[in-house]
Design an enzyme around this catalytic site. Structure first.
Site, PDB file in Angstrom:
ATOM      1  N   HIS A 238      -4.466  -1.012   5.799  1.00 51.45           N
ATOM      2  CA  HIS A 238      -4.098  -0.220   6.990  1.00 51.45           C
ATOM      3  C   HIS A 238      -5.072  -0.417   8.140  1.00 51.45           C
ATOM      4  CE1 HIS A 238      -6.929   2.464   5.049  1.00 51.45           C
ATOM      5  NE2 HIS A 238      -6.067   2.928   4.187  1.00 51.45           N
TER       6      HIS A 238
ATOM      7  N   ASN B 174      -5.330   7.233  -6.002  1.00 47.71           N
ATOM      8  CA  ASN B 174      -6.067   8.472  -5.681  1.00 47.71           C
ATOM      9  C   ASN B 174      -5.310   9.726  -6.106  1.00 47.71           C
ATOM     10  OD1 ASN B 174      -4.190   7.897  -3.610  1.00 47.71           O
ATOM     11  ND2 ASN B 174      -5.357   9.027  -2.085  1.00 47.71           N
TER      12      ASN B 174
ATOM     13  N   LEU C 151      -4.870   8.981   7.956  1.00 48.99           N
ATOM     14  CA  LEU C 151      -6.168   8.295   7.953  1.00 48.99           C
ATOM     15  C   LEU C 151      -5.968   6.865   7.467  1.00 48.99           C
ATOM     16  CD1 LEU C 151      -8.530  11.083   6.566  1.00 48.99           C
ATOM     17  CD2 LEU C 151      -8.558  10.077   8.863  1.00 48.99           C
TER      18      LEU C 151
ATOM     19  N   HIS D 216       0.879  -1.192   0.000  1.00 52.83           N
ATOM     20  CA  HIS D 216       0.000   0.000   0.000  1.00 52.83           C
ATOM     21  C   HIS D 216       0.902   1.224   0.000  1.00 52.83           C
ATOM     22  CE1 HIS D 216      -3.803   2.212   1.416  1.00 52.83           C
ATOM     23  NE2 HIS D 216      -2.872   3.138   1.240  1.00 52.83           N
TER      24      HIS D 216
ATOM     25  N   ASP E  15       1.457   2.541   3.544  1.00 57.07           N
ATOM     26  CA  ASP E  15       0.611   3.724   3.382  1.00 57.07           C
ATOM     27  C   ASP E  15       1.452   4.991   3.471  1.00 57.07           C
ATOM     28  OD1 ASP E  15      -1.657   5.166   2.842  1.00 57.07           O
ATOM     29  OD2 ASP E  15      -2.526   4.968   4.848  1.00 57.07           O
TER      30      ASP E  15
ATOM     31  N   ALA F  89      -3.976  14.508   5.635  1.00 56.53           N
ATOM     32  CA  ALA F  89      -3.680  13.248   6.316  1.00 56.53           C
ATOM     33  C   ALA F  89      -2.601  12.499   5.554  1.00 56.53           C
ATOM     34  CB  ALA F  89      -4.946  12.396   6.384  1.00 56.53           C
TER      35      ALA F  89
ATOM     36  N   HIS G  62       2.965  14.471   1.733  1.00 56.53           N
ATOM     37  CA  HIS G  62       2.377  15.792   1.455  1.00 56.53           C
ATOM     38  C   HIS G  62       3.472  16.807   1.749  1.00 56.53           C
ATOM     39  CE1 HIS G  62      -1.897  14.676   1.138  1.00 56.53           C
ATOM     40  NE2 HIS G  62      -1.729  13.870   2.160  1.00 56.53           N
TER      41      HIS G  62
ATOM     42  N   HIS H  99     -10.370   0.793   1.797  1.00 60.40           N
ATOM     43  CA  HIS H  99     -10.138   1.750   2.876  1.00 60.40           C
ATOM     44  C   HIS H  99     -11.331   1.570   3.807  1.00 60.40           C
ATOM     45  CE1 HIS H  99      -8.663   5.679   4.564  1.00 60.40           C
ATOM     46  NE2 HIS H  99      -9.821   5.498   5.178  1.00 60.40           N
TER      47      HIS H  99
ATOM     48  N   HIS I  61       1.533   5.383  -1.627  1.00 62.23           N
ATOM     49  CA  HIS I  61       1.162   6.579  -2.399  1.00 62.23           C
ATOM     50  C   HIS I  61       2.420   7.176  -2.993  1.00 62.23           C
ATOM     51  CE1 HIS I  61      -2.967   6.752  -0.798  1.00 62.23           C
ATOM     52  NE2 HIS I  61      -2.411   6.209   0.264  1.00 62.23           N
ATOM     53  N   LEU I  62       2.484   7.236  -4.306  1.00 63.32           N
ATOM     54  CA  LEU I  62       3.644   7.843  -4.964  1.00 63.32           C
ATOM     55  C   LEU I  62       3.339   9.219  -5.532  1.00 63.32           C
ATOM     56  CD1 LEU I  62       5.262   4.837  -6.882  1.00 63.32           C
ATOM     57  CD2 LEU I  62       6.176   6.039  -4.888  1.00 63.32           C
ATOM     58  N   ARG I  63       2.033   9.574  -5.562  1.00 57.70           N
ATOM     59  CA  ARG I  63       1.639  10.863  -6.171  1.00 57.70           C
ATOM     60  C   ARG I  63       2.103  10.911  -7.628  1.00 57.70           C
ATOM     61  NH1 ARG I  63      -1.509  10.902  -1.746  1.00 57.70           N
ATOM     62  NH2 ARG I  63      -0.489  11.694   0.113  1.00 57.70           N
TER      63      ARG I  63
ATOM     64  N   LYS J 131      -9.372  -0.650  -5.942  1.00 59.80           N
ATOM     65  CA  LYS J 131      -9.417   0.001  -4.638  1.00 59.80           C
ATOM     66  C   LYS J 131     -10.766   0.651  -4.366  1.00 59.80           C
ATOM     67  CE  LYS J 131      -7.914   2.078  -0.895  1.00 59.80           C
ATOM     68  NZ  LYS J 131      -6.712   2.253  -0.110  1.00 59.80           N
TER      69      LYS J 131
HETATM   70 ZN   LIG Z   1      -3.429   5.113   1.765  1.00 56.65          ZN
END
Ligand SMILES: [Zn+2]
Length: 348
Positions: free
Chosen positions: A174, A41, A219, A13, A247, A263, A251, A136, A15-17, A99
């Site tokens: 998560h 996302n 989150l 899990h 996760d 978050a 940011h 999620h 996030h690489l943006r 997802k």
């Molecule tokens: Zn996540």
């Protein structure tokens, strides 16, 4: 034990943006991890196989030269998702999972599912072709207290869905509560859970005691200590239903340190060192490999990695940067609030 060699880990899990942030963070993952499930996302989200292939190419282009890293792509489930497109993504090997974000649950999730009935044709197809659903697991109903949202999600969304479609493989991502752990342990099949690094280390005091600390806000939000201990027991147990999903969610600092902060906690850079500390503390170092490198691939029907990494325990604490600089801005690194002595020495 001063040294531990394990199969190269994967992150189930992540996030690489995109853009400058992607370029700034990808190396912290690809240095240690062979593969990662990439969260969809973005703005706009990754909803079709065409989007996923384009995003995959952008990720591969950003991987530092010499690192071997395979992004495992996911699609963001919407009420309009086309079952044929999902099946094609699975058949061609592009898509590893789909997802489910309840609408409004976390960063960039306003396009998520409001009415699960509308997504049933996709979910039925996924059950048929053996494609896992990553969830999620929080309700977003305003009346439900934020600390109760996982437990209420299990009772009102997840359990009814699994009863309706028992063949569907579901990853509860998560997990943050003993309710989530107990629910996974109660299932005979088709249910597993990922656990983050930071939820093994912090409880909600980290966010709220002595002043509000936005870099510990994520989150699902960290819960009380008894829940953290349940997560620790599950992660270090070796039970094949639990595996690592960091996760890690970068940011830039101005978006965390403000009146309404985002978050997400950034852990890619020191996750393996933190985990070695946690597993050593719980006298479970020999089970770190199961959690980080074996249980995840088994669940997703993939082989574990052939390469290995070696963790070594140094006498002096390992100095991780407090922040990394990216083209998008500075990103604060997770501070576990203990000195880190474990270091990743080599990848072979
Ligand atoms: Zn996540």
């Amino acid at each position: 034990m001063r040294s531990l060699t394990i199969r190269r880990p994967d992150d189930w899990h992540l996030h690489l943006r995109d853009g400058a942030m992607l370029e700034g963070v990808i190396g912290d993952t690809s240095r240690h991890f062979a593969r990662a499930i990439i969260m969809p996302n973005l703005v706009p989200p990754v909803v079709t196989t065409v989007d996923a292939e384009a995003y995959r190419q952008r990720i591969l282009a950003a991987v530092p030269k010499g690192d071997r890293f395979e992004p495992l792509m996911t699609l963001y489930l919407t009420e309009q998702t086309n079952p044929d497109d999902v099946e094609e993504g699975k058949t061609t090997g592009l898509i590893t999972a789909v997802k489910l974000y309840p609408a409004g649950a976390t960063t960039n999730s306003h396009g998520g599912v409001r009415d699960l009935d509308k997504a049933m044709p996709v979910l039925e197809r996924m059950a048929k072709i053996g494609l896992p659903l990553c969830v999620h697991g929080e309700v977003t109903t305003p009346e439900v207290d934020i600390f109760d949202r996982e437990a209420v999600f299990i009772d009102t969304v997840l359990d009814p869905l699994r009863r309706r479609l028992p063949e569907l493989k579901v990853t509860m991502e998560h997990v943050t509560t003993s309710d989530g752990i107990d629910y996974i342990l109660s299932a005979d099949s088709n249910l597993a859970g990922s656990i983050t690094t930071h939820h093994l280390i912090i409880n909600r005091n980290a966010i709220l005691v002595g002043g509000i600390r936005p870099h510990y806000y994520c989150l699902p939000v960290a819960k009380r200590e008894s829940h953290r201990l349940a997560l620790r027991r599950a992660a270090t147990s070796g039970d094949s239903r639990f595996f690592l999903g960091t996760d890690s969610a970068p940011h830039v600092d101005p978006l965390k340190e403000c009146g309404c902060g985002c978050a997400g906690i950034y852990t890619s850079i020191n996750t393996m060192s933190c985990l070695a500390h946690v597993f050593e503390e719980d006298e479970a170092l020999e089970r770190l490999e199961a959690f980080a490198s074996l249980n995840g691939p088994a669940w997703y029907g993939l082989k574990p990695n052939d390469e290995t990494i070696t963790l070594v325990k140094r006498d002096a604490p390992v100095a991780f940067p407090a922040k990394i600089e990216t083209g998008a801005g500075p990103v604060t690194v997770f501070d576990p609030m203990f000195p880190i002595h474990w270091d990743v020495e080599a990848t072979r």
